[in-house]
Design a protein around this motif. Structure first.
Motif, short mmCIF file in Angstrom:
data_model
loop_
_atom_site.label_atom_id
_atom_site.label_comp_id
_atom_site.label_asym_id
_atom_site.label_seq_id
_atom_site.Cartn_x
_atom_site.Cartn_y
_atom_site.Cartn_z
N ILE A 125 27.30 32.24 -80.16
CA ILE A 125 28.63 32.01 -79.51
C ILE A 125 29.32 33.43 -79.53
O ILE A 125 30.06 33.81 -78.58
CB ILE A 125 29.20 30.99 -80.18
CG1 ILE A 125 28.48 29.77 -79.88
CG2 ILE A 125 30.68 31.06 -79.79
CD1 ILE A 125 28.90 28.53 -80.78
N ASP A 126 29.12 34.24 -80.70
CA ASP A 126 29.87 35.64 -80.86
C ASP A 126 29.72 36.27 -79.44
O ASP A 126 30.45 37.07 -78.92
CB ASP A 126 29.67 36.32 -81.94
CG ASP A 126 30.43 35.48 -83.15
OD1 ASP A 126 31.57 34.64 -83.21
OD2 ASP A 126 30.10 35.76 -84.49
N LEU A 127 28.19 36.40 -79.02
CA LEU A 127 27.86 37.24 -78.33
C LEU A 127 28.22 36.97 -76.82
O LEU A 127 28.92 37.70 -75.91
CB LEU A 127 26.25 37.26 -78.11
CG LEU A 127 25.87 38.14 -76.94
CD1 LEU A 127 25.93 39.60 -77.14
CD2 LEU A 127 24.17 37.86 -77.09
N TRP B 17 22.72 26.00 -78.03
CA TRP B 17 22.75 27.31 -77.82
C TRP B 17 22.06 28.09 -77.11
O TRP B 17 22.14 28.98 -76.24
CB TRP B 17 23.36 28.16 -79.10
CG TRP B 17 22.27 28.27 -80.25
CD1 TRP B 17 22.19 27.38 -81.17
CD2 TRP B 17 21.35 29.20 -80.10
NE1 TRP B 17 20.98 27.89 -81.78
CE2 TRP B 17 20.54 29.20 -81.27
CE3 TRP B 17 21.26 30.54 -79.47
CZ2 TRP B 17 19.43 30.14 -81.81
CZ3 TRP B 17 20.03 31.41 -79.92
CH2 TRP B 17 19.30 31.19 -80.97
N ALA C 217 26.20 30.51 -84.09
CA ALA C 217 27.41 31.05 -84.47
C ALA C 217 27.20 32.78 -83.80
O ALA C 217 27.97 33.13 -83.20
CB ALA C 217 27.47 31.39 -85.90
N SER C 218 25.93 33.02 -83.93
CA SER C 218 25.81 34.56 -83.74
C SER C 218 25.73 34.51 -81.99
O SER C 218 26.24 35.45 -81.03
CB SER C 218 24.55 35.27 -84.14
OG SER C 218 23.47 34.26 -84.07
N THR D 290 20.63 44.04 -81.52
CA THR D 290 21.74 43.00 -80.91
C THR D 290 20.80 41.92 -80.79
O THR D 290 21.16 40.76 -81.20
CB THR D 290 22.72 43.54 -79.82
OG1 THR D 290 23.29 44.61 -80.08
CG2 THR D 290 23.61 42.46 -79.48
N HIS E 234 30.93 35.10 -76.33
CA HIS E 234 32.31 35.31 -76.18
C HIS E 234 32.66 36.65 -76.02
O HIS E 234 33.38 36.96 -74.95
CB HIS E 234 32.80 35.07 -77.36
CG HIS E 234 34.55 34.95 -77.57
ND1 HIS E 234 35.22 36.11 -78.48
CD2 HIS E 234 35.25 34.29 -77.02
CE1 HIS E 234 36.28 35.81 -78.10
NE2 HIS E 234 36.56 34.64 -77.18
N SER E 235 31.96 37.51 -76.34
CA SER E 235 32.15 39.07 -76.15
C SER E 235 31.60 39.47 -74.71
O SER E 235 32.08 40.61 -74.32
CB SER E 235 31.80 39.93 -77.41
OG SER E 235 30.48 40.02 -77.38
N ILE F 284 36.00 30.63 -77.84
CA ILE F 284 35.29 30.38 -78.89
C ILE F 284 35.19 28.75 -78.93
O ILE F 284 33.82 28.11 -79.16
CB ILE F 284 35.74 30.84 -80.31
CG1 ILE F 284 35.54 32.42 -80.40
CG2 ILE F 284 34.84 30.35 -81.50
CD1 ILE F 284 34.13 33.15 -80.34
N VAL G 77 20.67 37.56 -82.60
CA VAL G 77 21.27 36.39 -82.21
C VAL G 77 20.08 35.31 -82.72
O VAL G 77 18.94 35.34 -82.23
CB VAL G 77 21.34 36.37 -80.87
CG1 VAL G 77 21.75 34.91 -80.10
CG2 VAL G 77 22.12 37.32 -80.21
N SER H 115 31.58 26.75 -78.21
CA SER H 115 30.99 26.03 -79.45
C SER H 115 30.73 24.41 -79.03
O SER H 115 29.60 23.99 -79.25
CB SER H 115 32.14 25.88 -80.60
OG SER H 115 32.24 27.15 -81.13
#
Length: 122
Positions: free
Chosen positions: A87-89, A58, A84-85, A76, A91-92, A46, A80, A50
């Motif tokens: 980066i979450d995607l 992003w 933040a959203s 989904t 990352h996963s 993360i 985005v 970031s």
């Protein structure tokens, strides 16, 4: 790319990605040493995502052209909406990161562009 003894170029991506292959071939043809980080094996933290998102944006870092993005459900994709959203995607689902990502000192290049690589090599 001029590098000091302790500044090694870091190239991030997925080995079977066509664009990553092009970047690796370019670096090798120009005899530029680099360390390769496979997103599939090592992921991306993360904190790292970031920092990249802050430096490159992003929107540039998120690969909306790739198979991973196209295979996401509409809910989904619609979720985005900010760093933040995204980066979450990323990352996963590391395959949703635009590739390759090249770090040389404080320089960050996202995607492979021969002109940008050539300018950095000077």
């Amino acid at each position: 790319m001029p590098t000091s003894q302790n500044q090694i170029i870091q190239l991030y991506g997925i080995p079977n990605c066509t664009t990553v292959k092009k970047a690796r071939v370019w670096l090798e043809q120009h005899q530029i040493a680099y360390q390769f980080h496979d997103f599939k094996k090592t992921g991306a933290s993360i904190e790292q995502l970031s920092a990249w998102a802050q430096q490159a944006g992003w929107e540039k870092l998120l690969n909306r052209q790739g198979t991973t993005w196209r295979q996401l459900d509409e809910e989904t994709k619609a979720s985005v909406i900010d760093a933040a959203s995204a980066i979450d995607l990323m990352h996963s689902k590391t395959s949703s990161i635009k590739r390759p990502v090249l770090m040389s000192g404080t320089t960050l290049l996202v995607g492979f562009n021969e002109t940008e690589y050539s300018q950095l090599a000077k």
